[in-house]
Each structure stands twice: as C-alpha cells, then as structure tokens.
Design a protein around this motif. Structure first.
Motif, PDB file in Angstrom:
ATOM      1  N   SER A 193      11.172 -86.684 -38.223  1.00 33.64           N
ATOM      2  CA  SER A 193      11.040 -85.546 -37.315  1.00 33.64           C
ATOM      3  C   SER A 193      11.740 -85.760 -35.978  1.00 33.64           C
ATOM      4  N   CYS A 194      12.191 -86.984 -35.697  1.00 32.65           N
ATOM      5  CA  CYS A 194      12.806 -87.248 -34.397  1.00 32.65           C
ATOM      6  C   CYS A 194      14.142 -86.531 -34.253  1.00 32.65           C
ATOM      7  N   THR A 195      14.753 -86.131 -35.379  1.00 33.51           N
ATOM      8  CA  THR A 195      16.026 -85.409 -35.305  1.00 33.51           C
ATOM      9  C   THR A 195      15.873 -83.946 -35.717  1.00 33.51           C
ATOM     10  N   ALA A 196      14.653 -83.464 -35.775  1.00 29.81           N
ATOM     11  CA  ALA A 196      14.408 -82.107 -36.252  1.00 29.81           C
ATOM     12  C   ALA A 196      14.479 -81.072 -35.141  1.00 29.81           C
ATOM     13  N   GLY A 197      14.646 -81.502 -33.899  1.00 29.03           N
ATOM     14  CA  GLY A 197      14.743 -80.566 -32.792  1.00 29.03           C
ATOM     15  C   GLY A 197      13.439 -79.872 -32.463  1.00 29.03           C
ATOM     16  N   LEU A 198      12.331 -80.570 -32.675  1.00 26.88           N
ATOM     17  CA  LEU A 198      11.023 -79.973 -32.414  1.00 26.88           C
ATOM     18  C   LEU A 198      10.667 -80.052 -30.937  1.00 26.88           C
ATOM     19  N   LEU A 199       9.665 -79.259 -30.530  1.00 27.37           N
ATOM     20  CA  LEU A 199       9.191 -79.229 -29.151  1.00 27.37           C
ATOM     21  C   LEU A 199       7.711 -79.569 -29.092  1.00 27.37           C
ATOM     22  N   VAL A 200       7.278 -80.042 -27.948  1.00 27.99           N
ATOM     23  CA  VAL A 200       5.873 -80.392 -27.748  1.00 27.99           C
ATOM     24  C   VAL A 200       5.076 -79.116 -27.484  1.00 27.99           C
ATOM     25  N   VAL A 201       4.019 -78.919 -28.270  1.00 25.94           N
ATOM     26  CA  VAL A 201       3.123 -77.784 -28.070  1.00 25.94           C
ATOM     27  C   VAL A 201       1.958 -78.251 -27.201  1.00 25.94           C
ATOM     28  N   PRO A 202       1.816 -77.753 -25.987  1.00 19.41           N
ATOM     29  CA  PRO A 202       0.749 -78.236 -25.100  1.00 19.41           C
ATOM     30  C   PRO A 202      -0.625 -77.798 -25.575  1.00 19.41           C
TER      31      PRO A 202
ATOM     32  N   PRO B 226      11.058 -81.397 -25.190  1.00 20.50           N
ATOM     33  CA  PRO B 226      11.441 -81.857 -26.533  1.00 20.50           C
ATOM     34  C   PRO B 226      10.451 -82.906 -27.058  1.00 20.50           C
ATOM     35  N   TYR B 227      10.256 -82.886 -28.360  1.00 22.43           N
ATOM     36  CA  TYR B 227       9.322 -83.826 -28.996  1.00 22.43           C
ATOM     37  C   TYR B 227      10.060 -85.114 -29.341  1.00 22.43           C
ATOM     38  N   HIS B 228       9.521 -86.248 -28.847  1.00 21.81           N
ATOM     39  CA  HIS B 228      10.085 -87.564 -29.146  1.00 21.81           C
ATOM     40  C   HIS B 228       8.969 -88.442 -29.708  1.00 21.81           C
ATOM     41  N   PRO B 229       8.925 -88.627 -31.027  1.00 27.11           N
ATOM     42  CA  PRO B 229       7.860 -89.439 -31.620  1.00 27.11           C
ATOM     43  C   PRO B 229       7.950 -90.907 -31.182  1.00 27.11           C
ATOM     44  N   ILE B 230       6.803 -91.560 -31.131  1.00 24.33           N
ATOM     45  CA  ILE B 230       6.761 -92.965 -30.710  1.00 24.33           C
ATOM     46  C   ILE B 230       7.487 -93.857 -31.714  1.00 24.33           C
ATOM     47  N   ARG B 231       7.267 -93.570 -33.003  1.00 18.98           N
ATOM     48  CA  ARG B 231       7.946 -94.351 -34.038  1.00 18.98           C
ATOM     49  C   ARG B 231       9.163 -93.590 -34.560  1.00 18.98           C
ATOM     50  N   ALA B 232      10.073 -94.307 -35.192  1.00 18.87           N
ATOM     51  CA  ALA B 232      11.278 -93.688 -35.754  1.00 18.87           C
ATOM     52  C   ALA B 232      10.907 -92.899 -36.998  1.00 18.87           C
ATOM     53  N   LEU B 233      10.703 -91.607 -36.832  1.00 24.56           N
ATOM     54  CA  LEU B 233      10.329 -90.744 -37.934  1.00 24.56           C
ATOM     55  C   LEU B 233      11.451 -89.751 -38.238  1.00 24.56           C
TER      56      LEU B 233
ATOM     57  N   TRP C  18       9.142 -71.918 -31.998  1.00 27.02           N
ATOM     58  CA  TRP C  18      10.362 -72.690 -32.270  1.00 27.02           C
ATOM     59  C   TRP C  18      10.157 -73.674 -33.418  1.00 27.02           C
ATOM     60  N   ASN C  19       9.043 -74.356 -33.429  1.00 32.97           N
ATOM     61  CA  ASN C  19       8.780 -75.361 -34.462  1.00 32.97           C
ATOM     62  C   ASN C  19       8.616 -74.744 -35.848  1.00 32.97           C
ATOM     63  N   GLN C  20       8.359 -73.425 -35.893  1.00 34.99           N
ATOM     64  CA  GLN C  20       8.197 -72.743 -37.180  1.00 34.99           C
ATOM     65  C   GLN C  20       9.535 -72.286 -37.766  1.00 34.99           C
ATOM     66  N   LEU C  21      10.604 -72.407 -36.979  1.00 29.67           N
ATOM     67  CA  LEU C  21      11.921 -71.997 -37.469  1.00 29.67           C
ATOM     68  C   LEU C  21      12.503 -73.052 -38.407  1.00 29.67           C
ATOM     69  N   PRO C  22      13.263 -72.620 -39.408  1.00 30.40           N
ATOM     70  CA  PRO C  22      13.967 -73.591 -40.259  1.00 30.40           C
ATOM     71  C   PRO C  22      14.989 -74.382 -39.428  1.00 30.40           C
ATOM     72  N   VAL C  23      15.293 -75.587 -39.867  1.00 27.22           N
ATOM     73  CA  VAL C  23      16.224 -76.456 -39.136  1.00 27.22           C
ATOM     74  C   VAL C  23      17.590 -75.807 -39.013  1.00 27.22           C
ATOM     75  N   TRP C  24      18.041 -75.081 -40.043  1.00 29.87           N
ATOM     76  CA  TRP C  24      19.380 -74.493 -40.020  1.00 29.87           C
ATOM     77  C   TRP C  24      19.521 -73.419 -38.940  1.00 29.87           C
ATOM     78  N   ILE C  25      18.411 -72.909 -38.446  1.00 30.87           N
ATOM     79  CA  ILE C  25      18.465 -71.965 -37.334  1.00 30.87           C
ATOM     80  C   ILE C  25      18.395 -72.713 -36.006  1.00 30.87           C
ATOM     81  N   ARG C  26      17.503 -73.694 -35.920  1.00 31.35           N
ATOM     82  CA  ARG C  26      17.343 -74.447 -34.669  1.00 31.35           C
ATOM     83  C   ARG C  26      18.613 -75.188 -34.282  1.00 31.35           C
ATOM     84  N   GLU C  27      19.391 -75.620 -35.270  1.00 28.35           N
ATOM     85  CA  GLU C  27      20.576 -76.438 -34.995  1.00 28.35           C
ATOM     86  C   GLU C  27      21.859 -75.611 -34.912  1.00 28.35           C
TER      87      GLU C  27
END
Length: 510
Positions: A451-460, A442-449, A480-489
């Motif tokens: 995107s921190c609640t968007a359910g994104l993943l880290v792309v290596p 899961p993607y966890h940004p360093i700052r409070a952005l 996964w990151n290309q999906l709309p939020v309403w599908i990811r959630e």
C-alpha cells in the motif's frame, strides 16, 4: 491577376485568410514593440490611462435611481489591457517565487477561488465543532475599497514590502499618475476627470495591486491569534473556543480595533452597517455567547441566524439548509421561465440555458455539501430531475435515471463527490492553494507494504455524530482511497476528469 499555388488557383476564402494572417503579423509586431518599449523605459502612454466608466447596477433588485447602488466599471483600451496582462504575469511570478503572497488571500490568484476559500473556512469550523468548540464568524465589509487606495501608500508598499525598484517601480509610478476617466451613459459623456486615488475596477492590474495594498493586514490579524480569510475586499475573521472561555472574545475585540486603526491610516473604511456576525455550534452553547457580542469595539454587529458568505448562505448549525433552500427557489424560478419558451428553442440553445441558470447553481461551491444527509440533497436532485424533463420534454411519470444517463448528467451526490475528488487531485499535484495542501496527508505505512505505493491518504479520526465527518479533511481522503489505482495515478488533470466521470457515472447508473 489570379493568384495560384502549387495545386491550382487560390480560393477567395484562402486569400482572405492569408491577408488577415499578414495583417495580424504586422499588428503583433507593433504591439510587441510598444509593450517592450513601455517596460524598458518605465513609461505608460497617456492614451492607455483614459478610462470610460460605465455604471453597473450591483443587483437587479436595487433601486436604479440611487447612485450608491451602482458599481463603476472602467473600460480601458484593448492594448492597455495586453500591457497590463504582461505586467501581471511578471509581477505574479516575482510574488510567487519570493513567497510574498498572503497565504489566506484567495482573490485573483491562480488555483484559488471562492470555493477553495470557503472549503478552508468551512473545514476549520466543522472540525472545531467536532472538537466541542463554538465558533464566532465575523464578516467584514469595506466601503468602496478599490476606489480609496492611496497611490503613494501603494507605491511605498510595492517598493518596501514587495521589493520593486528602479525602472519597474517607475513603470508603476507612470501607470498610477495622470489617470483620467469620464462617465458614458445613454450616449452622453461627462468631462474628463483626473483620478488621484484608487485602482481601476475592470482593469487587469487593479485587483492584484489592491491585494498588495492590503498585505500588512494579515500580520495585524495574526498578532491576535485570530483565524481569517480574504477574497479581495471581502474579509472574514473566525475564532473557536470552549463554551466557558468566552473571555477570548477580548482577542476579537482588540483585533477589530487594530483593523479599524490600520484602515483609517490607509484611507479604507469599514462599513459597520454591512458587518455581520454569526455564532456556530450547538444551540445551547450558542446562546451563552450570542449575548456577549452585540458590540465589538464599538461596531454594532448584526447577529444573524444565517449570513451570506461569498455567495453561500451559512446557518448556525452549518447544515447549509438555508443555502439549499435559496438555490431551489432561484433555480425553479429560472426553470419555469425556460419551460415557457422551450418550444421555440433548439436543443443546443435549451441546454445552454439550463447549464447557465440551473446547473451552474447546483455546482457552485457544491463541495461544501459533501457529507450532508440525503434528505438535504433531495431537493437539489429534484431540481436536476425537473431540468432534465424540461430539456427533453419527458413526462413526470417516466423514470428519471435513464433520462439523466442519456444526457450524461451525474446526479447531484455524484457531482459533489466529483468536485471533492477533483480538488484532492489538484492538491496532490500542486494545483491548489497551500492552505488546502495542509488538509490532506499522504499515507506512509511504518513497514514496507504494497500500500505504500498506492497513493492513499490518511483519514483522520472524527466524531461522526458531530460535524467532523463532513469536513474536507475527512471527506477528501475517504473518497480518494475508494478510487481505483488507475484513476488516482492519472498523469494529467484532463484525463483524470474523464476517468473520474466515467467511474462515477458507472457507479451511479449501474
């Protein structure tokens, strides 16, 4: 006398339903009492332990006159299977709760499959190649593994490795002792024979008992720092190394030696004739290694350009072109046969045949084809197109996209993306093997952005010019990151499938 209800006389069908509901309630009560009594006193009735063995030819192409070409399938009493299913549920809960399962054993486990096993192995091999390593993949084959299980060793394993004692252990003692079987072929039956070894093939409990019998093997392989994965009695070892570090093959040799020793002590036999090896990586680097692995610990390894691994053909370039070619050959064979009888089939029956013989082959482990070039997938798309034309009686000159859309079929590339995204959803919702969980971060940004609640993943980061771009650990977060939020959630997997197909459908046919 005519039965009546508050609204009038009962119909014959209603009477029949009431009668069978009454009968079922009595039967259910009797079966429940029987199962509870068996578990309480630790005893399995003798009638539950008599199996009818019906030989099943392993492959249609094999000679039916050769007895070795048959697989002995044990047909057990129906109530016996209900009892076994209850025990499997309790045993599985115990193993899961105490972390006793072998992490890299994917056979007969919830949320595990041949596809999840191959996704893990393929991911490791592709990422190793992306790092400039070559890999040696060894596919081990056991001879009649289910039939040679020693009951005393199995019971000791259940007691000391799994922690089953008291009445529960006594139940397994009763289950394994005094088992009888007879062969029934062409209306003729053999005499009853006592079964002193093995677990019944065709039983509910047999497969999980076999995986527990094999538990110590994982620790043996780990001692040699060799990667491995098992699916029941199918075992694969793989080792990745720098081209100049071929001395690491000694680890593989020592590992195979210990595996052979352990198997001999546990009444298992490694089938050397069916054991295969394949070297994966760039061609110039492969040749440096291939000459050094003609034998490993006395096992003559058949070095191949392609090997069949759990139903998928692996080639040395990991392109899966040989696998795709085989799918096309088999699918077109069945499609030609379907087309010959299409005129006498209803639309519903024709669809069932197409899905059983064509679509199932296109979808089997298709997540491994993620990231493959369009040219590689083109032949698979041609199969789907041909199947749609046969099903609808459409001529070749007519456009295929509207036809596929009318059938609500996702094209091949979209079906692959659907499978990858479905696996990703399962990983994120604890419905996938632990070894796949490790591949998705899961993607966890360093700052409070935002995107921190968007359910994104880290792309290596990978070298796309190599093979890393096709690995699950890269494709999963990318898609996964290309999906709309309403599908990811989405909350449930059923709703996720509907929304995902709607999204991919619109994307494919817009």
């Amino acid at each position: 006398m005519t039965s009546t209800s508050a609204t009038g006389p009962l119909s014959a069908s209603t009477k029949c339903v009431c009668f069978w509901n009454c009968v079922l309630s009595l039967i259910n009560s009797s079966i429940l009492n029987m199962i509870n009594l068996s578990l309480i006193i630790g005893y399995v009735p003798q009638a539950f332990k008599v199996a009818v063995v019906k030989p099943l030819l392993k492959k249609p192409s094999l000679d039916p006159a050769v007895l070795a070409n048959y697989r002995p399938i044990s047909n057990l009493p129906f109530i016996s299977k209900i009892l076994e299913r209850v025990v499997v549920k309790q045993l599985t809960d115990h193993l899961q709760r105490n972390g006793l399962f072998e992490a890299f054993q994917s056979g007969f486990r919830a949320h595990h499959s041949t596809e999840t096993a191959l996704v893990k192995v393929t991911n490791d091999l592709l990422m190793a190649s992306d790092s400039g390593l070559i890999s040696v993949l060894v596919l081990l084959d056991l001879s009649a593994a289910f039939d040679t299980v020693d009951h005393n060793i199995l019971l000791a394993r259940l007691e000391h490795a799994v922690g089953i004692t008291g009445t529960a252990l006594q139940w397994f003692v009763s289950y394994l002792s005094n088992r009888l079987q007879f062969v029934h072929v062409n209306g003729e039956s053999s005499s009853h024979t006592e079964v002193n070894y093995g677990v019944p093939q065709g039983s509910v409990l047999g497969p999980i008992l076999f995986t527990l019998y094999m538990l110590p093997l994982g620790s043996i392989i780990r001692r040699h720092s060799i990667n491995f994965h098992c699916y029941a009695d199918d075992m694969q070892l793989y080792l990745s190394m720098k081209p100049g570090n071929t001395h690491q093959l000694v680890k593989l040799q020592e590992c195979l030696k210990d595996i052979k020793t352990w198997m001999a002590a546990n009444f298992l036999l490694l089938n050397s004739d069916q054991t295969e090896v394949i070297v994966l990586g760039p061609e110039n680097l492969r040749n440096m290694v291939s000459k050094q692995i003609l034998t490993l610990d006395g096992i003559t390894l058949v070095s191949s350009n392609a090997v069949r691994n759990l139903g998928v053909i692996f080639d040395q370039d990991m392109s899966f072109n040989a696998h795709i070619k085989q799918i096309c050959k088999t699918a077109f064979f069945h499609l030609r046969n379907i087309s010959k009888i299409r005129n006498i089939l209803s639309q519903s029956d024709a669809e069932k045949l197409v899905h059983a013989f064509i679509t199932s082959r296109l979808d089997y482990c298709n997540s491994l084809l993620s990231g493959c070039p369009k040219n590689s997938l083109k032949s698979l798309q041609l199969i789907q197109n041909a199947a749609a034309r046969v099903l609808t009686g459409t001529r070749k000159r007519e456009q295929i996209s509207p036809l596929l859309a009318s059938l609500h079929w996702l094209p091949v590339k979209s079906r692959i993306e659907f499978k990858i995204l479905l696996l990703t959803y399962k990983v994120l919702n604890n419905q996938a093997p632990s070894y796949l969980n490790d591949l998705v971060v899961p993607y966890h940004p360093i700052r409070a952005l935002r995107s921190c609640t968007a359910g994104l993943l880290v792309v290596p980061r990978v070298f796309k010019s190599r093979m890393g771009g096709r690995a699950f650990s890269f494709q999963a977060p990318l898609l996964w990151n290309q999906l709309p939020v309403w599908i990811r959630e989405t909350d449930t997997i059923s709703t996720f499938k509907i929304r995902l197909k709607t999204f991919l459908f619109a994307k494919a046919y817009s």
